[in-house]
Scaffold this motif. Structure first.
Motif: not given
Length: 65
Positions: A2-6, A8, A44
């Motif tokens: 997942l992206s960093d934003w996801e 968080w 993850t």
């Protein structure tokens, strides 16, 4: 992954859902994935665990606003 934003966003949702029990929930998820030998899932959830710990800080849960 997942992206960093996801990551968080996931950490924030885990805290909203499980509160002070968030670390236990994360550990349970990692345990289930370890038994399934899901290395990507483990990675993850470890990343989510780091963010949960950071959001909780010393004073307990502190969700993103």
């Amino acid at each position: 992954m997942l992206s960093d934003w996801e990551l968080w966003a996931c950490a924030d949702q885990v805290l909203k859902t499980h509160g002070e029990n968030a670390p236990l929930h994360v550990a349970e998820q990692i345990g289930v994935l370890a038994l399934a030998r899901d290395e990507a899932g483990i990675a993850t959830w470890k990343a989510i665990a780091q963010r949960v710990a950071e959001l909780m800080g010393k004073d307990g849960p502190n969700q993103l606003q």
